[in-house]
Write a protein that holds these residues in place. Structure first.
Motif, PDB file in Angstrom:
ATOM      1  N   UNK A 198       3.680  -0.534 -13.143  1.00  0.00           N
ATOM      2  CA  UNK A 198       2.791   0.610 -12.922  1.00  0.00           C
ATOM      3  C   UNK A 198       1.376   0.160 -13.285  1.00  0.00           C
ATOM      4  N   UNK A 199       0.485   0.257 -12.316  1.00  0.00           N
ATOM      5  CA  UNK A 199      -0.877  -0.248 -12.495  1.00  0.00           C
ATOM      6  C   UNK A 199      -1.785   0.732 -13.228  1.00  0.00           C
ATOM      7  N   UNK A 200      -2.696   0.185 -14.024  1.00  0.00           N
ATOM      8  CA  UNK A 200      -3.799   1.003 -14.537  1.00  0.00           C
ATOM      9  C   UNK A 200      -4.857   1.104 -13.437  1.00  0.00           C
ATOM     10  N   UNK A 201      -5.833   1.943 -13.627  1.00  0.00           N
ATOM     11  CA  UNK A 201      -6.914   2.080 -12.652  1.00  0.00           C
ATOM     12  C   UNK A 201      -7.834   0.865 -12.688  1.00  0.00           C
ATOM     13  N   UNK A 202      -8.381   0.504 -11.530  1.00  0.00           N
ATOM     14  CA  UNK A 202      -9.433  -0.490 -11.472  1.00  0.00           C
ATOM     15  C   UNK A 202      -9.028  -1.925 -11.261  1.00  0.00           C
ATOM     16  N   UNK A 203      -7.758  -2.216 -11.045  1.00  0.00           N
ATOM     17  CA  UNK A 203      -7.356  -3.600 -10.779  1.00  0.00           C
ATOM     18  C   UNK A 203      -7.551  -3.886  -9.296  1.00  0.00           C
ATOM     19  N   UNK A 204      -8.037  -5.069  -8.983  1.00  0.00           N
ATOM     20  CA  UNK A 204      -8.292  -5.428  -7.599  1.00  0.00           C
ATOM     21  C   UNK A 204      -7.192  -6.354  -7.085  1.00  0.00           C
ATOM     22  N   UNK A 205      -6.581  -5.957  -5.971  1.00  0.00           N
ATOM     23  CA  UNK A 205      -5.512  -6.737  -5.348  1.00  0.00           C
ATOM     24  C   UNK A 205      -5.995  -7.325  -4.037  1.00  0.00           C
ATOM     25  N   UNK A 206      -5.518  -8.520  -3.722  1.00  0.00           N
ATOM     26  CA  UNK A 206      -5.738  -9.086  -2.397  1.00  0.00           C
ATOM     27  C   UNK A 206      -4.755  -8.431  -1.449  1.00  0.00           C
ATOM     28  N   UNK A 207      -5.225  -8.082  -0.264  1.00  0.00           N
ATOM     29  CA  UNK A 207      -4.382  -7.392   0.713  1.00  0.00           C
ATOM     30  C   UNK A 207      -4.212  -8.284   1.943  1.00  0.00           C
ATOM     31  N   UNK A 208      -3.014  -8.866   2.116  1.00  0.00           N
ATOM     32  CA  UNK A 208      -2.782  -9.719   3.281  1.00  0.00           C
ATOM     33  C   UNK A 208      -2.493  -8.886   4.532  1.00  0.00           C
ATOM     34  N   UNK A 209      -2.578  -9.536   5.681  1.00  0.00           N
ATOM     35  CA  UNK A 209      -2.157  -8.889   6.920  1.00  0.00           C
ATOM     36  C   UNK A 209      -0.644  -8.658   6.830  1.00  0.00           C
ATOM     37  N   UNK A 210      -0.192  -7.558   7.399  1.00  0.00           N
ATOM     38  CA  UNK A 210       1.240  -7.244   7.372  1.00  0.00           C
ATOM     39  C   UNK A 210       1.573  -6.418   8.594  1.00  0.00           C
ATOM     40  N   UNK A 211       2.690  -6.734   9.217  1.00  0.00           N
ATOM     41  CA  UNK A 211       3.188  -5.965  10.345  1.00  0.00           C
ATOM     42  C   UNK A 211       4.554  -5.421   9.975  1.00  0.00           C
ATOM     43  N   UNK A 212       4.698  -4.102  10.090  1.00  0.00           N
ATOM     44  CA  UNK A 212       5.984  -3.487   9.770  1.00  0.00           C
ATOM     45  C   UNK A 212       7.060  -4.033  10.700  1.00  0.00           C
ATOM     46  N   UNK A 213       8.282  -4.247  10.175  1.00  0.00           N
ATOM     47  CA  UNK A 213       9.370  -4.676  11.049  1.00  0.00           C
ATOM     48  C   UNK A 213       9.682  -3.573  12.065  1.00  0.00           C
ATOM     49  N   UNK A 214      10.073  -3.992  13.234  1.00  0.00           N
ATOM     50  CA  UNK A 214      10.450  -3.002  14.237  1.00  0.00           C
ATOM     51  C   UNK A 214      11.858  -2.495  13.945  1.00  0.00           C
ATOM     52  N   UNK A 229      -0.432   3.704  -9.711  1.00  0.00           N
ATOM     53  CA  UNK A 229       0.005   2.980  -8.514  1.00  0.00           C
ATOM     54  C   UNK A 229       1.159   2.050  -8.850  1.00  0.00           C
ATOM     55  N   UNK A 230       2.060   1.886  -7.916  1.00  0.00           N
ATOM     56  CA  UNK A 230       3.139   0.899  -8.003  1.00  0.00           C
ATOM     57  C   UNK A 230       3.060   0.056  -6.739  1.00  0.00           C
ATOM     58  N   UNK A 231       3.774  -1.067  -6.725  1.00  0.00           N
ATOM     59  CA  UNK A 231       3.730  -1.959  -5.560  1.00  0.00           C
ATOM     60  C   UNK A 231       4.131  -1.228  -4.286  1.00  0.00           C
ATOM     61  N   UNK A 232       5.228  -0.488  -4.342  1.00  0.00           N
ATOM     62  CA  UNK A 232       5.699   0.179  -3.125  1.00  0.00           C
ATOM     63  C   UNK A 232       4.772   1.321  -2.703  1.00  0.00           C
ATOM     64  N   UNK A 233       4.163   2.005  -3.649  1.00  0.00           N
ATOM     65  CA  UNK A 233       3.217   3.064  -3.314  1.00  0.00           C
ATOM     66  C   UNK A 233       1.959   2.489  -2.661  1.00  0.00           C
ATOM     67  N   UNK A 234       1.470   1.386  -3.189  1.00  0.00           N
ATOM     68  CA  UNK A 234       0.302   0.733  -2.603  1.00  0.00           C
ATOM     69  C   UNK A 234       0.628   0.265  -1.189  1.00  0.00           C
ATOM     70  N   UNK A 235       1.806  -0.341  -1.016  1.00  0.00           N
ATOM     71  CA  UNK A 235       2.224  -0.790   0.315  1.00  0.00           C
ATOM     72  C   UNK A 235       2.282   0.378   1.286  1.00  0.00           C
ATOM     73  N   UNK A 236       2.793   1.499   0.845  1.00  0.00           N
ATOM     74  CA  UNK A 236       2.869   2.678   1.714  1.00  0.00           C
ATOM     75  C   UNK A 236       1.459   3.168   2.081  1.00  0.00           C
ATOM     76  N   UNK A 237       0.564   3.190   1.105  1.00  0.00           N
ATOM     77  CA  UNK A 237      -0.812   3.622   1.369  1.00  0.00           C
ATOM     78  C   UNK A 237      -1.504   2.710   2.387  1.00  0.00           C
TER      79      UNK A 237
END
Length: 67
Positions: free
Chosen positions: A42-58, A11-19
């Motif tokens: 590039x993340x290893x498996x098993x790391x836990x991230x906090x997921x904030x609310x996000x709204x895609x720009x129009x 996983x990468x930051x942008x891939x996680x964001x897309x998911x």
């Protein structure tokens, strides 16, 4: 209740964001919510991230080459 995401190998930051948000632009929100992990590209498996609310720009707020 805070949402979390557990990484999978590669996983990468942008891939996680897309998911999670359907847009790579959410990577900045993820980074802001997880500053202690900002050095990881590039993340290893098993790391836990906090997921904030996000709204895609129009589309009207994006530059012309991104619409």
């Amino acid at each position: 209740m805070t949402k979390t995401y557990t990484t999978v190998q590669g996983d990468t930051w942008d891939l996680i964001a897309y998911k999670l948000y359907g847009a790579e632009t959410g990577a900045a929100a993820l980074l802001d919510a997880n500053p202690e992990l900002s050095s990881i590209v590039v993340f290893p498996a098993g790391m836990e991230l906090s997921v904030p609310e996000y709204t895609k720009p129009t589309a009207d707020r994006l530059p012309p080459w991104r619409r």
